[in-house]
Scaffold this motif. Structure first.
Motif, PDB file in Angstrom:
ATOM      1  N   SER A 114       3.508   2.456   2.374  1.00  0.00           N
ATOM      2  CA  SER A 114       3.026   2.929   3.671  1.00  0.00           C
ATOM      3  C   SER A 114       2.572   1.768   4.546  1.00  0.00           C
ATOM      4  CB  SER A 114       1.874   3.915   3.485  1.00  0.00           C
ATOM      5  OG  SER A 114       0.788   3.300   2.806  1.00  0.00           O
ATOM      6  N   ASP A 115       2.340   0.599   3.930  1.00  0.00           N
ATOM      7  CA  ASP A 115       1.965  -0.591   4.690  1.00  0.00           C
ATOM      8  C   ASP A 115       2.184  -1.821   3.812  1.00  0.00           C
ATOM      9  OD1 ASP A 115       1.162  -1.942   6.937  1.00  0.00           O
ATOM     10  OD2 ASP A 115      -0.989  -1.723   6.554  1.00  0.00           O
ATOM     11  N   TRP A 137       0.841  -1.193   0.000  1.00  0.00           N
ATOM     12  CA  TRP A 137       0.000   0.000   0.000  1.00  0.00           C
ATOM     13  C   TRP A 137       0.873   1.238   0.000  1.00  0.00           C
ATOM     14  CZ3 TRP A 137      -4.593  -1.059  -1.503  1.00  0.00           C
ATOM     15  CH2 TRP A 137      -5.231  -2.242  -1.116  1.00  0.00           C
ATOM     16  N   HIS A 138       0.485   2.200  -0.819  1.00  0.00           N
ATOM     17  CA  HIS A 138       1.207   3.469  -0.943  1.00  0.00           C
ATOM     18  C   HIS A 138       0.209   4.592  -0.626  1.00  0.00           C
ATOM     19  CE1 HIS A 138       3.839   6.572  -2.209  1.00  0.00           C
ATOM     20  NE2 HIS A 138       3.609   6.556  -3.503  1.00  0.00           N
ATOM     21  N   GLY A 139      -0.278   4.582   0.626  1.00  0.00           N
ATOM     22  CA  GLY A 139      -1.379   5.441   1.016  1.00  0.00           C
ATOM     23  C   GLY A 139      -2.655   4.613   1.086  1.00  0.00           C
ATOM     24  N   GLN A 140      -3.638   5.129   1.770  1.00  0.00           N
ATOM     25  CA  GLN A 140      -4.875   4.390   1.980  1.00  0.00           C
ATOM     26  C   GLN A 140      -5.576   4.093   0.658  1.00  0.00           C
ATOM     27  OE1 GLN A 140      -7.610   6.307   4.625  1.00  0.00           O
ATOM     28  NE2 GLN A 140      -9.003   4.563   4.733  1.00  0.00           N
ATOM     29  N   GLY A 141      -5.760   2.807   0.393  1.00  0.00           N
ATOM     30  CA  GLY A 141      -6.478   2.389  -0.805  1.00  0.00           C
ATOM     31  C   GLY A 141      -5.703   2.476  -2.098  1.00  0.00           C
ATOM     32  N   TYR A 142      -4.424   2.875  -2.037  1.00  0.00           N
ATOM     33  CA  TYR A 142      -3.629   3.001  -3.271  1.00  0.00           C
ATOM     34  C   TYR A 142      -2.587   1.892  -3.319  1.00  0.00           C
ATOM     35  CZ  TYR A 142      -1.004   5.031  -7.125  1.00  0.00           C
ATOM     36  OH  TYR A 142      -0.381   5.227  -8.330  1.00  0.00           O
ATOM     37  N   ARG A 143      -2.706   1.053  -4.332  1.00  0.00           N
ATOM     38  CA  ARG A 143      -1.827  -0.102  -4.482  1.00  0.00           C
ATOM     39  C   ARG A 143      -0.585   0.268  -5.280  1.00  0.00           C
ATOM     40  NH1 ARG A 143      -2.818  -4.929  -1.599  1.00  0.00           N
ATOM     41  NH2 ARG A 143      -2.711  -6.759  -2.943  1.00  0.00           N
ATOM     42  N   SER A 185       6.596   8.347   9.898  1.00  0.00           N
ATOM     43  CA  SER A 185       6.067   8.023   8.579  1.00  0.00           C
ATOM     44  C   SER A 185       5.096   9.110   8.132  1.00  0.00           C
ATOM     45  CB  SER A 185       5.349   6.672   8.613  1.00  0.00           C
ATOM     46  OG  SER A 185       6.238   5.623   8.934  1.00  0.00           O
ATOM     47  N   SER A 212       1.591   9.700   5.353  1.00  0.00           N
ATOM     48  CA  SER A 212       0.430   8.893   4.976  1.00  0.00           C
ATOM     49  C   SER A 212       0.733   7.966   3.811  1.00  0.00           C
ATOM     50  CB  SER A 212      -0.743   9.803   4.616  1.00  0.00           C
ATOM     51  OG  SER A 212      -0.408  10.625   3.499  1.00  0.00           O
ATOM     52  N   THR A 213       1.839   8.207   3.100  1.00  0.00           N
ATOM     53  CA  THR A 213       2.141   7.422   1.905  1.00  0.00           C
ATOM     54  C   THR A 213       3.502   6.738   1.921  1.00  0.00           C
ATOM     55  OG1 THR A 213       2.912   9.471   0.851  1.00  0.00           O
ATOM     56  CG2 THR A 213       0.643   8.791   0.397  1.00  0.00           C
TER      57      THR A 213
END
Length: 406
Positions: A316-317, A294-300, A342, A344-345
């Motif tokens: 980011s995760d 994940w590169h920010g919430q909901g961004y693959r 960190s 968000s991204t």
């Protein structure tokens, strides 16, 4: 050109460890080719021995392979076993290790009321704090030749291909700075020389594939700059990209996908788009294993595994299922944006260190650093982790070369 200037350039090229000059350039700079042939071999990081990978292997590829422009050689002809093994050593080159805006930041250097220590250092030629968009070049060696595989083509891709190490080495010798002051005529000559000396930099005469991690500008902003290769060197370049990022390219680079909209006579990059899924595929007989993150919430975004080298530039995760693909990692290259926290991204240094302890690679190199990450200071801090925890971790830098076996 005065002999003294030729000698200065020769010294710079010696520091850059450039390979033999192209004949055309050698004629323009008498005596320089001979001087370069005396260059000693440069120290490099130790070769990474191959380990057995715990990741699953696929027998087929869903992406099309591209073979044009790859240098060919007869496997084993006239070489001993040791020499052949040396020839098959691939090389990983960091063309960029910074953020989207690059380091130094214009906002820092032009603010009279602000003294940014990292950007000030980065303005000095040859300083490891000078960073361009994250990008690596994998020079994949096989018995049949070597393929140049880029991971991402960001906004600095042409500059990185032409000038990484070369200009910084020459400016370090001449004392000229391309950031702090207007470019003098002599520096412009050096820049033009660099543009003509592409084969003597990282031998990027051909680009045999580009693999895309995600569709942000620092990963795809330089696709248009590939036109010089496809117009003058090779017929096309294959691009390996996820479907979701290809859909973005249809908007941002529509003229590279639907070339019917190009004005007759205009030149654009000739690209072959190959859609990849989150499963292993092959590029020039090299198995590439996507590492979904994940590169920010909901961004693959995608990292990639090449043999026992794992590359994750924007994260980011990490999903739980991706950790299985990171087992038995020999070299981990991971995002570490800033020293304190960190965003968000992106991983910051504390979170990146947590992940290193969890993944347990043999060696780690951080990438994607912003201007709060002072190369020398952070590396000194990271070196202590070898003493306290046995962790081999350092920051990468633009121009770093690492020999690897794949």
């Amino acid at each position: 050109m005065p002999r003294a200037a030729t000698g200065t350039i020769a010294a710079a090229l010696l520091r850059a460890q450039a390979p033999p000059m192209a004949p055309r350039v050698a004629r323009a700079l008498p005596g320089l080719d001979a001087a370069m042939r005396l260059a000693p071999s440069s120290p490099r990081l130790p070769l990474l021995p191959r380990l057995r990978s715990g990741a699953s292997r696929a027998s087929s590829s869903s992406a099309r392979s591209f073979c044009s422009g790859v240098a060919r050689a007869s496997p084993g002809a006239g070489f001993s076993a040791a020499e052949e093994d040396q020839r098959l050593q691939s090389e990983l080159i960091f063309l960029g290790t910074g953020t989207s805006e690059g380091i130094p930041r214009v906002s820092c250097l032009t603010d009279p009321a602000k003294a940014c220590p990292v950007c000030t250092k980065a303005a000095q030629p040859g300083n490891p704090n000078r960073r361009r968009n994250t990008c690596v070049l994998l020079r994949h060696a096989t018995p049949s030749g070597t393929a140049n595989i880029l991971v991402d083509a960001g906004k600095y891709v042409l500059l990185m291909s032409l000038t990484s190490c070369f200009i910084s080495s020459m400016t370090r010798v001449t004392g000229l700075c391309s950031v702090c002051s207007p470019l003098p005529d002599f520096f412009l000559f050096l820049a033009k020389l660099a543009a003509k000396c592409l084969p003597i930099l990282f031998r990027l005469r051909t680009i045999d594939a580009v693999i895309i991690t995600h569709s942000h500008a620092d990963a795809i902003g330089g696709l248009d700059c590939l036109r010089d290769w496809t117009n003058n060197v090779q017929p096309s370049i294959p691009i390996y990209v996820a479907e979701r990022d290809y859909e973005v390219m249809k908007m941002t680079h529509y003229y590279l996908i639907d070339t019917s909209v190009v004005i007759p006579g205009a030149a654009v990059s000739a690209l072959q788009f190959n859609i990849i899924k989150e499963e292993p595929f092959k590029v020039h007989n090299l198995e590439v294993i996507p590492l979904p993150v994940w590169h920010g919430q909901g961004y693959r975004s995608l990292g990639f595994r090449f043999g026992d080298v794992c590359y994750i530039s924007d994260v980011s995760d990490i999903p739980e299922e991706t950790y299985k693909l990171l087992e038995n990692c020999e070299l981990l290259i991971m995002d570490a944006l800033r020293p304190d926290r960190s965003s968000s991204t992106h991983f910051g240094l504390p979170r990146a260190l947590e992940e290193v302890r969890k993944i347990k690679p043999k060696k780690t190199l951080f990438t994607g650093m912003m201007h709060l990450m002072d190369h020398e200071k952070v590396n000194n801090d990271l070196a202590r982790l070898m003493e306290t925890e046995g962790l081999d971790i350092q920051l990468s830098y633009d121009g770093l070369k690492i020999p690897v076996r794949l």
